[in-house]
Design a protein around this motif. Structure first.
Motif, PDB file in Angstrom:
ATOM      1  N   GLY A 111     113.234  10.569  69.585  1.00 14.66           N
ATOM      2  CA  GLY A 111     112.808   9.188  69.385  1.00 14.66           C
ATOM      3  C   GLY A 111     111.798   8.850  70.461  1.00 14.66           C
ATOM      4  N   LYS A 112     112.114   7.885  71.290  1.00 15.77           N
ATOM      5  CA  LYS A 112     111.229   7.510  72.394  1.00 15.77           C
ATOM      6  C   LYS A 112     111.701   8.083  73.733  1.00 15.77           C
ATOM      7  N   GLU A 113     112.828   8.790  73.714  1.00 11.96           N
ATOM      8  CA  GLU A 113     113.404   9.277  74.966  1.00 11.96           C
ATOM      9  C   GLU A 113     112.970  10.709  75.275  1.00 11.96           C
ATOM     10  N   PRO A 114     112.446  10.944  76.486  1.00 11.63           N
ATOM     11  CA  PRO A 114     112.111  12.322  76.881  1.00 11.63           C
ATOM     12  C   PRO A 114     113.359  13.043  77.384  1.00 11.63           C
ATOM     13  N   PHE A 115     113.353  14.347  77.227  1.00 12.12           N
ATOM     14  CA  PHE A 115     114.455  15.169  77.732  1.00 12.12           C
ATOM     15  C   PHE A 115     113.898  16.529  78.128  1.00 12.12           C
ATOM     16  N   GLN A 116     114.288  17.016  79.303  1.00 12.97           N
ATOM     17  CA  GLN A 116     113.828  18.317  79.787  1.00 12.97           C
ATOM     18  C   GLN A 116     114.997  19.111  80.365  1.00 12.97           C
ATOM     19  N   PHE A 117     114.864  20.423  80.297  1.00 13.26           N
ATOM     20  CA  PHE A 117     115.771  21.280  81.059  1.00 13.26           C
ATOM     21  C   PHE A 117     115.044  22.569  81.418  1.00 13.26           C
ATOM     22  N   THR A 118     115.534  23.222  82.453  1.00 13.04           N
ATOM     23  CA  THR A 118     115.071  24.551  82.838  1.00 13.04           C
ATOM     24  C   THR A 118     116.285  25.463  82.889  1.00 13.04           C
ATOM     25  N   SER A 119     116.171  26.603  82.238  1.00 16.16           N
ATOM     26  CA  SER A 119     117.284  27.552  82.209  1.00 16.16           C
ATOM     27  C   SER A 119     116.857  28.876  82.828  1.00 16.16           C
ATOM     28  N   TYR A 120     117.832  29.576  83.398  1.00  8.22           N
ATOM     29  CA  TYR A 120     117.622  30.927  83.921  1.00  8.22           C
ATOM     30  C   TYR A 120     118.691  31.829  83.308  1.00  8.22           C
ATOM     31  N   THR A 121     118.229  32.905  82.688  1.00  6.38           N
ATOM     32  CA  THR A 121     119.128  33.810  81.980  1.00  6.38           C
ATOM     33  C   THR A 121     118.951  35.224  82.512  1.00  6.38           C
ATOM     34  N   THR A 122     120.061  35.910  82.766  1.00  6.57           N
ATOM     35  CA  THR A 122     120.011  37.292  83.236  1.00  6.57           C
ATOM     36  C   THR A 122     121.084  38.103  82.529  1.00  6.57           C
ATOM     37  N   PHE A 123     121.060  39.414  82.753  1.00  6.82           N
ATOM     38  CA  PHE A 123     122.036  40.307  82.124  1.00  6.82           C
ATOM     39  C   PHE A 123     122.879  40.973  83.197  1.00  6.82           C
ATOM     40  N   ASP A 124     124.197  40.961  82.987  1.00  6.70           N
ATOM     41  CA  ASP A 124     125.134  41.580  83.919  1.00  6.70           C
ATOM     42  C   ASP A 124     125.604  42.917  83.347  1.00  6.70           C
ATOM     43  N   PRO A 125     125.128  44.050  83.891  1.00  6.15           N
ATOM     44  CA  PRO A 125     125.514  45.356  83.346  1.00  6.15           C
ATOM     45  C   PRO A 125     127.011  45.635  83.443  1.00  6.15           C
ATOM     46  N   ALA A 126     127.674  45.078  84.451  1.00  7.73           N
ATOM     47  CA  ALA A 126     129.101  45.353  84.637  1.00  7.73           C
ATOM     48  C   ALA A 126     129.937  44.795  83.485  1.00  7.73           C
ATOM     49  N   SER A 127     129.660  43.555  83.097  1.00  2.07           N
ATOM     50  CA  SER A 127     130.427  42.923  82.021  1.00  2.07           C
ATOM     51  C   SER A 127     129.763  43.069  80.657  1.00  2.07           C
ATOM     52  N   LYS A 128     128.514  43.577  80.653  1.00  2.00           N
ATOM     53  CA  LYS A 128     127.740  43.703  79.413  1.00  2.00           C
ATOM     54  C   LYS A 128     127.530  42.340  78.751  1.00  2.00           C
ATOM     55  N   LYS A 129     127.364  41.315  79.578  1.00  2.00           N
ATOM     56  CA  LYS A 129     127.163  39.972  79.047  1.00  2.00           C
ATOM     57  C   LYS A 129     125.936  39.325  79.679  1.00  2.00           C
ATOM     58  N   TRP A 130     125.379  38.374  78.936  1.00  2.00           N
ATOM     59  CA  TRP A 130     124.274  37.574  79.437  1.00  2.00           C
ATOM     60  C   TRP A 130     124.837  36.364  80.171  1.00  2.00           C
ATOM     61  N   LYS A 131     124.210  36.007  81.277  1.00  3.37           N
ATOM     62  CA  LYS A 131     124.635  34.866  82.083  1.00  3.37           C
ATOM     63  C   LYS A 131     123.513  33.833  82.113  1.00  3.37           C
ATOM     64  N   ARG A 132     123.887  32.557  82.090  1.00  4.61           N
ATOM     65  CA  ARG A 132     122.869  31.500  82.051  1.00  4.61           C
ATOM     66  C   ARG A 132     123.243  30.344  82.976  1.00  4.61           C
ATOM     67  N   VAL A 133     122.213  29.808  83.622  1.00 10.05           N
ATOM     68  CA  VAL A 133     122.328  28.604  84.446  1.00 10.05           C
ATOM     69  C   VAL A 133     121.266  27.628  83.962  1.00 10.05           C
ATOM     70  N   MET A 134     121.648  26.355  83.757  1.00  6.95           N
ATOM     71  CA  MET A 134     120.707  25.344  83.269  1.00  6.95           C
ATOM     72  C   MET A 134     120.800  24.087  84.118  1.00  6.95           C
ATOM     73  N   VAL A 135     119.651  23.473  84.377  1.00 10.95           N
ATOM     74  CA  VAL A 135     119.613  22.149  85.011  1.00 10.95           C
ATOM     75  C   VAL A 135     118.748  21.262  84.130  1.00 10.95           C
ATOM     76  N   GLU A 136     119.131  20.000  83.990  1.00 10.52           N
ATOM     77  CA  GLU A 136     118.441  19.140  83.033  1.00 10.52           C
ATOM     78  C   GLU A 136     118.185  17.747  83.582  1.00 10.52           C
ATOM     79  N   SER A 137     117.299  17.042  82.923  1.00 15.62           N
ATOM     80  CA  SER A 137     117.022  15.659  83.305  1.00 15.62           C
ATOM     81  C   SER A 137     118.294  14.837  83.106  1.00 15.62           C
ATOM     82  N   GLY A 138     118.462  13.828  83.959  1.00 15.44           N
ATOM     83  CA  GLY A 138     119.694  13.057  83.926  1.00 15.44           C
ATOM     84  C   GLY A 138     120.731  13.571  84.900  1.00 15.44           C
ATOM     85  N   GLY A 139     120.415  14.689  85.588  1.00 14.19           N
ATOM     86  CA  GLY A 139     121.317  15.201  86.617  1.00 14.19           C
ATOM     87  C   GLY A 139     122.369  16.175  86.140  1.00 14.19           C
ATOM     88  N   GLY A 140     122.363  16.534  84.862  1.00 16.03           N
ATOM     89  CA  GLY A 140     123.374  17.455  84.358  1.00 16.03           C
ATOM     90  C   GLY A 140     123.025  18.909  84.623  1.00 16.03           C
TER      91      GLY A 140
END
Length: 206
Positions: A111-140
């Motif tokens: 609508g009229k509201e802006p929203f942003q986030f930045t994410s960082y994604t990496t792969f952990d060979p030990a667990s065979k899983k992808w890991k993600r960290v996100m920070v977003e507008s609004g402090g979340g």
């Protein structure tokens, strides 16, 4: 005191002084026993306790080849009033931090509201899983993991933190129809997984 006594005392004193001195190392005096100088041609031995060279998992570069670039998205997202609004967005993805992470920069307008986030994604060979960290507008911010692509789909289990508190969040990605574009939608649970509420859905194309 006669001369003999004086000479005897001097001899005894000199004997005691000699006994107090450190003994000479007869081996060091022998040239054959002297330590050998290191051979300049012989390279030094590697430290057995040294850490191996750290290299990013190849899965990260593979993901960057497939997902890197700028994506243009359309759909709907929930605004501050908890109502779904039409949304347009762009997502720019690239390799970051010397190849160890995939950085995603998302900018949208619901609508009229802006929203942003930045994410960082990496792969952990030990667990065979992808890991993600996100920070977003609004402090979340959010953290979580995924088992990766399976049958053209990816499921993310995250924990979201915001002014509303901590709650489970799930992201769903569907890449089964390349012509239609990649489909994404997300949902959160206000009651620890008993019920789920959709907060956005969109389709993205490069």
């Amino acid at each position: 005191m006669n001369t003999f006594s004086r000479v005897a005392m001097v001899i005894v004193g000199m004997t005691g002084l000699a006994a107090a001195q450190p003994k000479a190392d007869t081996k060091a005096a022998d040239p054959k026993m002297a330590p050998k100088a290191p051979d300049a041609k012989t390279p030094p031995k590697a430290d057995a306790g040294a850490m191996p060279e750290m290299k990013p998992p190849t899965e990260i570069a593979d993901m960057a080849k497939a997902a890197g670039g700028t994506w243009h998205c359309k759909g709907q997202g929930m605004d501050h009033s908890m109502k779904m609004q039409d949304m347009t967005a762009t997502m720019k993805m690239k390799v970051a931090m010397n190849g160890w992470w995939i950085e995603g920069d998302f900018e949208s307008r619901m609508g009229k509201e802006p929203f942003q986030f930045t994410s960082y994604t990496t792969f952990d060979p030990a667990s065979k899983k992808w890991k993600r960290v996100m920070v977003e507008s609004g402090g979340g911010w959010s953290t979580g993991e995924s088992a990766g692509l399976k049958n053209g789909k990816v499921e993310w289990d995250l924990t979201a933190h915001s002014m509303m508190g901590e709650m489970p969040f799930r992201d769903h990605e569907d890449m089964t129809d390349a012509k239609a574009g990649a489909k994404f939608w997300g949902e959160f649970s206000p009651d620890k997984g008993k019920t789920w509420t959709k907060v956005y859905e969109m389709t993205c194309k490069k």
